[in-house]
Each structure stands twice: as C-alpha cells, then as structure tokens.
Scaffold this motif. Sequence first.
Motif, PDB file in Angstrom:
ATOM      1  N   VAL A  89       0.850  -1.178   0.000  1.00 32.60           N
ATOM      2  CA  VAL A  89       0.000   0.000   0.000  1.00 32.60           C
ATOM      3  C   VAL A  89       0.892   1.236   0.000  1.00 32.60           C
ATOM      4  CG1 VAL A  89      -1.730   1.332   1.262  1.00 32.60           C
ATOM      5  CG2 VAL A  89      -1.873  -1.160   1.200  1.00 32.60           C
ATOM      6  N   SER A  90       0.662   2.112  -0.971  1.00 31.22           N
ATOM      7  CA  SER A  90       1.436   3.339  -1.083  1.00 31.22           C
ATOM      8  C   SER A  90       0.528   4.534  -0.855  1.00 31.22           C
ATOM      9  CB  SER A  90       2.077   3.433  -2.472  1.00 31.22           C
ATOM     10  OG  SER A  90       2.791   4.644  -2.616  1.00 31.22           O
ATOM     11  N   SER A  91       0.946   5.443   0.019  1.00 27.28           N
ATOM     12  CA  SER A  91       0.156   6.628   0.318  1.00 27.28           C
ATOM     13  C   SER A  91       1.056   7.683   0.934  1.00 27.28           C
ATOM     14  CB  SER A  91      -0.984   6.298   1.280  1.00 27.28           C
ATOM     15  OG  SER A  91      -1.701   7.467   1.642  1.00 27.28           O
ATOM     16  N   SER A  92       0.603   8.937   0.877  1.00 25.06           N
ATOM     17  CA  SER A  92       1.309  10.017   1.558  1.00 25.06           C
ATOM     18  C   SER A  92       0.608  10.432   2.841  1.00 25.06           C
ATOM     19  CB  SER A  92       1.448  11.226   0.616  1.00 25.06           C
ATOM     20  OG  SER A  92       2.272  10.887  -0.483  1.00 25.06           O
ATOM     21  N   ASP A  93      -0.419   9.666   3.242  1.00 18.85           N
ATOM     22  CA  ASP A  93      -1.141   9.947   4.485  1.00 18.85           C
ATOM     23  C   ASP A  93      -0.760   8.910   5.530  1.00 18.85           C
ATOM     24  OD1 ASP A  93      -2.856  10.599   6.525  1.00 18.85           O
ATOM     25  OD2 ASP A  93      -4.632   9.770   5.562  1.00 18.85           O
ATOM     26  N   PRO A  94       0.071   9.269   6.533  1.00 23.69           N
ATOM     27  CA  PRO A  94       0.496   8.285   7.536  1.00 23.69           C
ATOM     28  C   PRO A  94      -0.649   7.750   8.385  1.00 23.69           C
ATOM     29  CG  PRO A  94       1.196  10.498   8.153  1.00 23.69           C
ATOM     30  CD  PRO A  94       0.675  10.592   6.757  1.00 23.69           C
ATOM     31  N   SER A  95      -1.767   8.484   8.472  1.00 21.58           N
ATOM     32  CA  SER A  95      -2.890   8.001   9.278  1.00 21.58           C
ATOM     33  C   SER A  95      -3.531   6.766   8.671  1.00 21.58           C
ATOM     34  CB  SER A  95      -3.941   9.101   9.446  1.00 21.58           C
ATOM     35  OG  SER A  95      -4.617   9.356   8.225  1.00 21.58           O
ATOM     36  N   LEU A  96      -3.293   6.541   7.378  1.00 21.18           N
ATOM     37  CA  LEU A  96      -3.861   5.353   6.737  1.00 21.18           C
ATOM     38  C   LEU A  96      -3.286   4.082   7.350  1.00 21.18           C
ATOM     39  CD1 LEU A  96      -5.726   4.267   4.496  1.00 21.18           C
ATOM     40  CD2 LEU A  96      -3.749   4.312   2.964  1.00 21.18           C
ATOM     41  N   VAL A  97      -2.022   4.135   7.779  1.00 20.21           N
ATOM     42  CA  VAL A  97      -1.393   2.970   8.406  1.00 20.21           C
ATOM     43  C   VAL A  97      -2.123   2.617   9.699  1.00 20.21           C
ATOM     44  CG1 VAL A  97       0.739   2.030   9.343  1.00 20.21           C
ATOM     45  CG2 VAL A  97       0.822   3.598   7.412  1.00 20.21           C
ATOM     46  N   ASP A  98      -2.402   3.623  10.513  1.00 20.37           N
ATOM     47  CA  ASP A  98      -3.108   3.379  11.772  1.00 20.37           C
ATOM     48  C   ASP A  98      -4.486   2.782  11.513  1.00 20.37           C
ATOM     49  OD1 ASP A  98      -0.964   4.544  13.095  1.00 20.37           O
ATOM     50  OD2 ASP A  98      -1.836   6.537  12.970  1.00 20.37           O
ATOM     51  N   ALA A  99      -5.159   3.292  10.482  1.00 18.84           N
ATOM     52  CA  ALA A  99      -6.488   2.785  10.161  1.00 18.84           C
ATOM     53  C   ALA A  99      -6.429   1.334   9.699  1.00 18.84           C
ATOM     54  CB  ALA A  99      -7.132   3.662   9.085  1.00 18.84           C
TER      55      ALA A  99
END
Length: 262
Positions: A89-99
């Motif tokens: 999973v690639s993203s620039s939003d670190p909160s996505l990892v927590d979710a």
Amino acid sequence: MSGLTNEGLRLLRELMDMPSILVLGALEGTLWLDELEEVRELEGPSVVALMKSPYTGDTFIDVICRGRCGRKVLEAVSPYIQSVERAWVSSSDPSLVDALVSSGVRLGESLAFYVMRADGASFRPSPPPPGFSFTALDEHDLEAASSLLAGWDEVKGAQASDMVMRGNSYGAWAGERLVGIVGTYATTPDWWYLGNLFVDPEFRGRGVGRYLASLATAEALNSAREAYATVEYDNSVSRGLLARLGYRAHALSTVIEVRKAS
C-alpha cells in the motif's frame, strides 16, 4: 479506463506524490513499471488504484487523498487487501497505516520515499566526467543492459528490455563496456519520472551517476516542464546527487507491505 472526473485528475496533478505519479503515468503517459488493473474515485476527492508488477506479480494499492484519507478510502482499500495474500500500500497519508492496523490488517516491511522535483529554473546540469562515453540505449544494447542491471538485482535485470524499448534510457561506457545506466519509469507531455540509476561499483565515485542523472533530466526538461525522481528516505547519497542537480524534495510517501487478516 480512467474512471476519474476532471476533479480526480486534478487531484493527482496537484499532489504529484509517488502513488499519483504512478497512476497518472498509467492513465496519461507511458508507464512500463506496473500495470493498472483498476482505478476508483471517491468523494473528497480521493483516488484508489490497484496495480500489478509484470515482473514480480506483486500487487500495489496506490492511495491518493487531499489531506487525511477518510473512512470511505479504508472501505475501498480493504476488499483489495482481502482478495490477495499480500500487497503493498502506497500513500502520503500516515494516518492510513493506523487505520489499516485498526481494521485487523497485518503489516510487514515498510519504506519511505522522497519524491524530488526539478524544472527548467532549478536544474543545474553536470559536466560529463572524462574517460567515458554516454549514449541513448536501443535494442542493440539489451544484452549489456540486462547484464549490468542483473548485477544490481535480478528483477532489475528482467526489466532491462522494457526499460530500453518502452522507456528512455541512457548508458555510460568505459570503452565497449556498459558501466552505468539510467532510465525513465513514465513519461507524459508535462513531466517525466526518472528511475533505475545504477553504476557498476568498480566505476563509482567518478561522476558517472551524477552525469547520467543530469543527462536524463536534461532530456526530460527538453520534452516536458518537470522531472521527478523517487529516492528512499535514508538514501542520503542519491538525495545529495539529485540536490546538486537542482532537485528539491516535493512529497514524502510510504510503501507498506500488508497481509489480509487471518
């Protein structure tokens, strides 16, 4: 196939982070690195794309959000994860990892990448080092390119044909020996995405890599407005090389290995 409104496409062009570059490259330009399987636009707007590597078979889920990714994004990502044993999973939003963790997904390896950008105003070309010749590569150079890249990584060696034939690539030669290579992952009328810079360890420290990056950047800016490159967060050598050419950090993206909940 885009499935995106003008607003969704505008979001990708506005952010130009790692996942948006890959999706835009697949939709609007030449991208040989991955194949786009599906792309969806959500309210926000946000864009979620499913991509696969033709070389390794790995699945990539690229997530592009303006600001924080919301619940609907996670709901769109989860079915992709559950449909495969393993994905990135690639993203620039670190909160996505927590979710993702809260949803029960198991995390594995993680990497962080700087997206670096140069344009005609910032670019500072480097002079060629003495003792080497530099050329654009074509089908006659496939064997040499494959052999050189295989010394770096077997997958990179397998990519040599597409890198030379479907991308734009340049080589450094010591006599008749190919000792360095650089190529493009994606090109569009507005920007080029550079990658796969490699120099044989025997010839490092002589300015070969810097000039190859300069050569590829000059070609990019001769054809488009901007050049982009991604560098691992802790790769200070490559970041410094690009900075000396006038590249500046533009975005930070994470790539995280995920496995479906057991």
